[in-house]
Scaffold this active site. Structure first.
Site, PDB file in Angstrom:
ATOM      1  N   CYS A  15      49.140  38.104  50.658  1.00 46.91           N
ATOM      2  CA  CYS A  15      48.152  39.133  50.955  1.00 46.91           C
ATOM      3  C   CYS A  15      46.929  38.852  50.093  1.00 46.91           C
ATOM      4  O   CYS A  15      47.034  38.756  48.879  1.00 46.91           O
ATOM      5  CB  CYS A  15      48.742  40.498  50.638  1.00 46.91           C
ATOM      6  SG  CYS A  15      47.539  41.825  50.716  1.00 46.91           S
ATOM      7  N   CYS A  39      36.421  41.790  34.904  1.00 43.66           N
ATOM      8  CA  CYS A  39      35.961  41.967  36.282  1.00 43.66           C
ATOM      9  C   CYS A  39      34.989  43.155  36.373  1.00 43.66           C
ATOM     10  O   CYS A  39      35.347  44.286  36.037  1.00 43.66           O
ATOM     11  CB  CYS A  39      37.152  42.196  37.205  1.00 43.66           C
ATOM     12  SG  CYS A  39      38.435  40.929  37.077  1.00 43.66           S
TER      13      CYS A  39
END
Length: 410
Positions: free
Chosen positions: A202, A69
Site C-alpha cells: 500500500c 517530515c
C-alpha cells in the site's frame, strides 16, 4: 470530451495514460468537472462496483518521532499539542480496533511513529496482530511502521500481517523539500521489501503541499510502476505547529480532479480517500465516492475525523454499500493465486493503508480531521479556506480513542 473517452477506454484495458493526458485531467475547468467525475466513475464501477471498503486506524505509538517530515504533526521538535505516548499493549490495541470493526471496518491499520521499527518493535506488533486476529476472525491487518530493515517484512508476514503501508508522498524531484532525514529511495525500498515478502503493498501520496501538477503526475506514475494494491490519497491537513501550517492550497474541485487522475492512472487498484477528506472535500465527499472505493472510518492518527455514523450515512445516501468482510476487494486478475479473501496481487491478501491516514513513517495523511464536530457531523458548513492562512478552526487534535481513557470515534 475525446480526452475522457480515451481515458475510459484505456482504463478498461488497464493501459497507462500518457503524462499529457494525466496533466490534462488536472487542468480541466470547473464546467467540465462533473464530466470528469462521471468518466472516472465508469472505471471505479467497472472494477469495484458500488462497494466502499472501510478501514480503521489504530495509532500504536504517537509522537516522539526523530524524522523531520514537514507535513507531520509527530515530526521532530513539533509543538502541535498532539497526544504523545509509547507503545500500546496488545490488549489495548485490540480493544481500540474492536470499535472500528464494530462500525463496519474490514481492515485494521496499525500505525507507529518513528523512522522504522527495531526487531523488538516488530515482536511487539506481532503480538498485537495475534491479539486482534484471535478476537476477530477474518479481519485484515495492515502495518505502517516506517522504513523496514532486511527480514522485517517477512517477520510481519509470518506474524499474520496482510499488508504494509509506506507512502511515497510526493515526487522524487521535490522529496528533499519536505523531508531531509530520509530519502525518496528509502521509501521505494521499503515498498519493494513489502512486495518481496508477499505482503500486499500500500503506497500513496499527499496532495496540497505546494506541489505542481507535474509533481502530482510524477508521483502517481511512480506509484503505478511500483504496482501497489492500494493507493491512499491524502489531502494535507495544515496542522498548527508544523512547517506547512499555512499551506491551504486545495479546493473540493481540485481534490476531485486529483482523485480522478489517480483513478485513470490506476484504474484497477484500491484508491482510498485518506486524511483530509473532511476538511478539503467537505460537502463534496459523497461525490468523491464515485472515484475512490475505500475510506477511513472515524478518527485519524492525531486528529479528529468525521463521526463514524456520519460516514456510514454518507455511503448509504450516495447509493453505495459497505464492502463485507467476506468480499474480495480487488478485481480477480489482481488476486489470482492469492489466498481467498485477500486483496493483493502479490501473495496473500489485503490491500490497504491507513495511512489513510497517512503513514509511511507514520505521518501526514494522518492529520486529517475536522475539528468542528467533536462528536461527529460533516464539515459542510465550514468556511472556505483562504490560501496561505492558517485555519485552526478546521483541525482538532484527537483527544479520544487510543492512548486515552475515552471511547474512540468509529
Amino acid at each position: 470530451m475525446d480526452l475522457l473517452n480515451t481515458l475510459v477506454d484505456k482504463g478498461l484495458r488497464r493501459e497507462l495514460p500518457t503524462r499529457e493526458e494525466a496533466l490534462a485531467v488536472l487542468a480541466t475547468s470547473d464546467d467540465d468537472l462533473l464530466d470528469v467525475v462521471a468518466a472516472a466513475g465508469k472505471l471505479r464501477r467497472h472494477w469495484f462496483g458500488r462497494r466502499v471498503k472501510l478501514n480503521y486506524l489504530v495509532n500504536l505509538k504517537s509522537g516522539l518521532c526523530p524524522e523531520d517530515c514537514s507535513y507531520c504533526s509527530q515530526r521532530l521538535g513539533s509543538d502541535t499539542g498532539i497526544l504523545k505516548y509509547t507503545w500500546l499493549k496488545p490488549d489495548e490495541a485490540s480493544q481500540a480496533a474492536a470499535a472500528g470493526l464494530a462500525g463496519g471496518a474490514k481492515r485494521v491499520c496499525l500505525v507507529a511513529s518513528g523512522r522504522g521499527p527495531t526487531d523488538r518493535d516488530v515482536d511487539r506488533v506481532a503480538g498485537t496482530i495475534k491479539a486482534i486476529k484471535d478476537q476477530n476472525e477474518g479481519v485484515e491487518v495492515c502495518a505502517c511502521l516506517g522504513l523496514l530493515s532486511d527480514g522485517q517484512a517477512e517477520r510481519l508476514r509470518e506474524a499474520g500481517a496482510d499488508a504494509y503501508n509506506h507512502n511515497l508522498n510526493t515526487s522524487e524531484g521535490t522529496y528533499a523539500d519536505i523531508t531531509t532525514t530520509h530519502t525518496y529511495a528509502d521509501r521505494v525500498d521499503t515498498v519493494n521489501k513489502a512486495h518481496a515478502a508477499g505482503l500486499s503493498a500500500c503506497s500513496g501520496l499527499i496532495a496540497g503541499m505546494g506541489e505542481s501538477d507535474e509533481d502530482l503526475v510524477d508521483v502517481v506514475f511512480s506509484l503505478r510502476a511500483l504496482d501497489p494494491d492500494s493507493v491512499p490519497v491524502n489531502f494535507l491537513i495544515p496542522v498548527e505547529g508544523t512547517p506547512l501550517a499555512k499551506e491551504w492550497n486545495l479546493t473540493p474541485q481540485r481534490c476531485l480532479r486529483i482523485l480522478a487522475m489517480v483513478r485513470f492512472v490506476c484504474p484497477d487498484v484500491e484508491v482510498r480517500i485518506a486524511g483530509g477528506r473532511e476538511v478539503h472535500l467537505r460537502t463534496m465527499q459523497p461525490l468523491a465516492l464515485n472515484l475512490a472505493n475505500s475510506i477511513f472510518l472515524g478518527d485519524y492518527l492525531t486528529t479528529e475525523g468525521q463521526a463514524g455514523k456520519a460516514d456510514l450515512e454518507m455511503i448509504a445516501d450516495a447509493g453505495f454499500e459497505v464492502e463485507g468482510a467476506g468480499e474480495v476487494t480487488l478485481p480477480e486478475h489482481r488476486v489470482a493465486g492469492t489466498a481467498a479473501g485477500g486483496c493483493g496481487s502479490h501473495a496473500s491478501a489485503g490491500c490497504g493503508s491507513h495511512e489513510g491516514a497517512g503513514c509511511g513513517s507514520h505521518e501526514g495523511a494522518e492529520g486529517a480531521g475536522c475539528g468542528s464536530h467533536a462528536g461527529g457531523g460533516v464539515c459542510g458548513t465550514a468556511e472556505v479556506p483562504v490560501a496561505n492562512e492558517a485555519r485552526t478552526d478546521l483541525v482538532a487534535v484527537r483527544r479520544r480513542g487510543a492512548g486515552t481513557d475515552l471511547a474512540p470515534n468509529a
